[in-house]
Design a protein around this motif. Sequence first.
Motif, PDB file in Angstrom:
ATOM      1  N   ILE A 248       0.824  -1.209   0.000  1.00  0.00           N
ATOM      2  CA  ILE A 248       0.000   0.000   0.000  1.00  0.00           C
ATOM      3  C   ILE A 248       0.856   1.257   0.000  1.00  0.00           C
ATOM      4  O   ILE A 248       1.814   1.371   0.760  1.00  0.00           O
ATOM      5  CB  ILE A 248      -0.915  -0.013   1.247  1.00  0.00           C
ATOM      6  N   GLY A 249       0.495   2.205  -0.870  1.00  0.00           N
ATOM      7  CA  GLY A 249       1.168   3.500  -0.885  1.00  0.00           C
ATOM      8  C   GLY A 249       0.180   4.578  -1.272  1.00  0.00           C
ATOM      9  O   GLY A 249      -1.027   4.325  -1.333  1.00  0.00           O
ATOM     10  N   TRP A 250       0.682   5.768  -1.577  1.00  0.00           N
ATOM     11  CA  TRP A 250      -0.237   6.882  -1.842  1.00  0.00           C
ATOM     12  C   TRP A 250      -1.140   6.622  -3.036  1.00  0.00           C
ATOM     13  O   TRP A 250      -2.254   7.133  -3.087  1.00  0.00           O
ATOM     14  CB  TRP A 250       0.520   8.210  -1.975  1.00  0.00           C
ATOM     15  N   LEU A 253      -4.508   4.869  -2.107  1.00  0.00           N
ATOM     16  CA  LEU A 253      -5.440   5.572  -1.222  1.00  0.00           C
ATOM     17  C   LEU A 253      -6.351   6.525  -1.984  1.00  0.00           C
ATOM     18  O   LEU A 253      -5.889   7.294  -2.831  1.00  0.00           O
ATOM     19  CB  LEU A 253      -4.649   6.369  -0.170  1.00  0.00           C
ATOM     20  N   HIS A 255      -7.797   9.121  -0.781  1.00  0.00           N
ATOM     21  CA  HIS A 255      -7.275  10.454  -0.463  1.00  0.00           C
ATOM     22  C   HIS A 255      -5.829  10.293  -0.037  1.00  0.00           C
ATOM     23  O   HIS A 255      -5.528   9.897   1.078  1.00  0.00           O
ATOM     24  CB  HIS A 255      -8.096  11.123   0.645  1.00  0.00           C
ATOM     25  N   GLU A 256      -4.919  10.599  -0.954  1.00  0.00           N
ATOM     26  CA  GLU A 256      -3.517  10.234  -0.752  1.00  0.00           C
ATOM     27  C   GLU A 256      -2.861  10.925   0.432  1.00  0.00           C
ATOM     28  O   GLU A 256      -1.826  10.489   0.910  1.00  0.00           O
ATOM     29  CB  GLU A 256      -2.710  10.489  -2.022  1.00  0.00           C
ATOM     30  N   GLY A 257      -3.478  11.987   0.921  1.00  0.00           N
ATOM     31  CA  GLY A 257      -2.860  12.728   2.021  1.00  0.00           C
ATOM     32  C   GLY A 257      -3.185  12.182   3.391  1.00  0.00           C
ATOM     33  O   GLY A 257      -2.682  12.698   4.390  1.00  0.00           O
ATOM     34  N   SER A 258      -4.034  11.143   3.456  1.00  0.00           N
ATOM     35  CA  SER A 258      -4.473  10.690   4.766  1.00  0.00           C
ATOM     36  C   SER A 258      -4.439   9.170   4.910  1.00  0.00           C
ATOM     37  O   SER A 258      -5.016   8.435   4.104  1.00  0.00           O
ATOM     38  CB  SER A 258      -5.911  11.182   5.009  1.00  0.00           C
ATOM     39  N   ALA A 259      -3.793   8.711   5.970  1.00  0.00           N
ATOM     40  CA  ALA A 259      -3.716   7.272   6.230  1.00  0.00           C
ATOM     41  C   ALA A 259      -5.077   6.709   6.637  1.00  0.00           C
ATOM     42  O   ALA A 259      -5.288   5.500   6.612  1.00  0.00           O
ATOM     43  CB  ALA A 259      -2.692   6.982   7.326  1.00  0.00           C
ATOM     44  N   PHE A 263      -9.337   2.759   0.523  1.00  0.00           N
ATOM     45  CA  PHE A 263      -8.584   2.443  -0.684  1.00  0.00           C
ATOM     46  C   PHE A 263      -9.433   2.783  -1.900  1.00  0.00           C
ATOM     47  O   PHE A 263     -10.655   2.788  -1.833  1.00  0.00           O
ATOM     48  CB  PHE A 263      -8.215   0.957  -0.711  1.00  0.00           C
ATOM     49  N   ALA A 273       2.989   3.363  -5.410  1.00  0.00           N
ATOM     50  CA  ALA A 273       3.531   4.706  -5.183  1.00  0.00           C
ATOM     51  C   ALA A 273       4.200   5.161  -6.474  1.00  0.00           C
ATOM     52  O   ALA A 273       3.843   4.683  -7.554  1.00  0.00           O
ATOM     53  CB  ALA A 273       4.472   4.693  -3.993  1.00  0.00           C
TER      54      ALA A 273
END
Lengths: 389, 389
Positions: A248-250, A253, A255-259, A263, A273
């Motif tokens: 898993i990477g940006w 996600l 919303h790529e800015g939030s962990a 997904f 990524a």
Amino acid sequence: MASLRALMPALANKTYFNYGGQGPLPTPSLEAITASWGRIQELGPFTTAVWPFIEQEVARVRRSLAAACGVGAHRISLTENVTSGCVLPLWGLPWQPGDELLIGDCEHPGVVAACQELARREQLTIKPLAVQQRCRSTPQAQLPEAALAAVEQALTPRSRLVVLSHLLWNTGAVMPIAAVAQLLQGHPRQPWLLVDAAQSMGSLPVAEAAATADIYAFTGHKWCCGPEGLGGVAVSERLLEQAQPTLIGWRSLAHEGSAASSFHRDGRRFEVATSCLPLCSGLATSLNLLEAEGTAEQRLARIQAGSARLWRGLQGIPGVQTLLPEPPPAGLVSFSLEGRSTAAVVNQLGEQGIWIRRLDDPDCLRACTHITTTDDEIDLLLEALSALN
Amino acid sequence: MASLRALMPALANKTYFNYGGQGPLPTPSLEAITASWGRIQELGPFTTAVWPFIEQEVARVRRSLAAACGVGAHRISLTENVTSGCVLPLWGLPWQPGDELLIGDCEHPGVVAACQELARREQLTIKPLAVQQRCRSTPQAQLPEAALAAVEQALTPRSRLVVLSHLLWNTGAVMPIAAVAQLLQGHPRQPWLLVDAAQSMGSLPVAEAAATADIYAFTGHKWCCGPEGLGGVAVSERLLEQAQPTLIGWRSLAHEGSAASSFHRDGRRFEVATSCLPLCSGLATSLNLLEAEGTAEQRLARIQAGSARLWRGLQGIPGVQTLLPEPPPAGLVSFSLEGRSTAAVVNQLGEQGIWIRRLDDPDCLRACTHITTTDDEIDLLLEALSALN
């Protein structure tokens, strides 16, 4: 035909039959890659101004691959290679101890090793699916039925996954993927179908198989003649629902800015990524060049014409045994040469600028014909093989 | 300084501060990539003749990265990006339900999301490790001690992994990785130490940290100014023994032709399958260009001179608040602008050809200075920020 061939510097100084290992990169594709890098430097590399270009290039290659696979673009994940496409969606499926994985006996060692490790960790059982002998003894017309029967016989109530290549990398036979998918739909547990499409994508029409498999994983750098380092996988709608991503990477996600983000629900779910964006421009160009040569069916006919010429020629060379009993259904022509080390044959031909490869299982030689292969090249290979005797 | 800068087309038409997002690609690196592709086509792409070239290029970049990390080349795995380097070695570790993962509160969402999924599947517990507030309030000289104390306080008898970046991507503070590694060695369970080196590799001297962490994952496309799509990870000897690979392909296997093969015992264990070889030639060239600019210590001093100039200038702009209370230890300068949307500021500056970025957590702006950054560029940014008021 002459036109695409003339665009491939790799074919200018050698007699090349290793398309199944790696396809030659056309000059316009390399130029597209370089131009893409230039554009990224001009606009970026990391600016608001460069994002539209990057999105456009990713979308373009995703659309092209989706079109070839006969699926919506949302079902395509871009990956670095075939293995990633095969394996990434597997790890996050809801396995239960005792589930059985049915693995064809002509599958690539990488995929098999990954399944073995998955089985070890999740306490699954691996069962063999014998197709190799059937390929080697069954006439082409009866093979789909024979392969289907092999799957049917190997299935048990615990079967949860079937792993089968579309075009077997060693024998060169085509598996009836859509029929297998249909068979599995009737099984009480509806096993997932993982298809290694390393050899089929770019050589066969793949839409029917890709649209029915759960995982149809391919690369751009073999029969598609794209750059190494970019491939993809067509995943089924149910797989997108059932499988969690693992690496898993940006890019996975929503919303790529939030962990805390969910997904992506589409194929980006299995993307990770940062990857090499210019490769998208290169592969899109190679796919365009292939399409300009004709439909997938027309291109296959040309590939078959070459492989049939080679297969027939091989029958006339003493000591040569082809793996298939008839001219191949695609571009892979595998054979053995009685009393000769396959490694030594590869080297002897290589010294003459003729490139084929050897395989371990079964120990054999493999020559591939693509739409860029000429009759003269095939005849040259046949002469060189004859001269070994 | 002028020389490397002059080799970067990306810097010719803009004022660039996003090295932490992606570094500009020097023209000689792009030329090395293109030449590598040319050579592959000339010798291959899939022939016995091309393997020595490919092995040479892989070995060259692996040696360069190993030298930067202060470890033997056998401890380097090449990966597609930072995330892959962080996450791939994690999945195959011998986890036990209840193991605790201690994750810094300044870690990248990608790595955090991957750890969350790992925790879900393996029934692990995630515990926060609070470093952000300490970075923002502690003078630089006391930060190593404060960060170490934060780790010490968060550790429990169940701790099994600590995740901490070397150079925090949001605040720009440096974490005392070697001291944390030493602390963990004294813990009864000797937790593994995963270090996200996305921002440190190419900007800080990393050898001490990389050699002591279990997983020290970096990319070539940020501060190293290599091409996107190639990074790596330095793994510890114990990790090579304890972790099984997960994304397994022919490159993971000691004998690539057989699924019965053991995995490589060295860093290739976590490599997968075909990747873009020419990127190795490009990254090796970029690393050489950086080395020609001075030692890692000398380059850091230049980076610090720029970030200090920027940090000091920011103190004079009304409404600006820097995240760090002192000039930054490396090249990341983060700040907020009272009463202004960070997204709007990025766009307004971008319209003037000045490129910085915004971050979500904390909501702030970030400008990076590298050895190619000029005082004039910094002053231009400061003027543009002043003019917003």
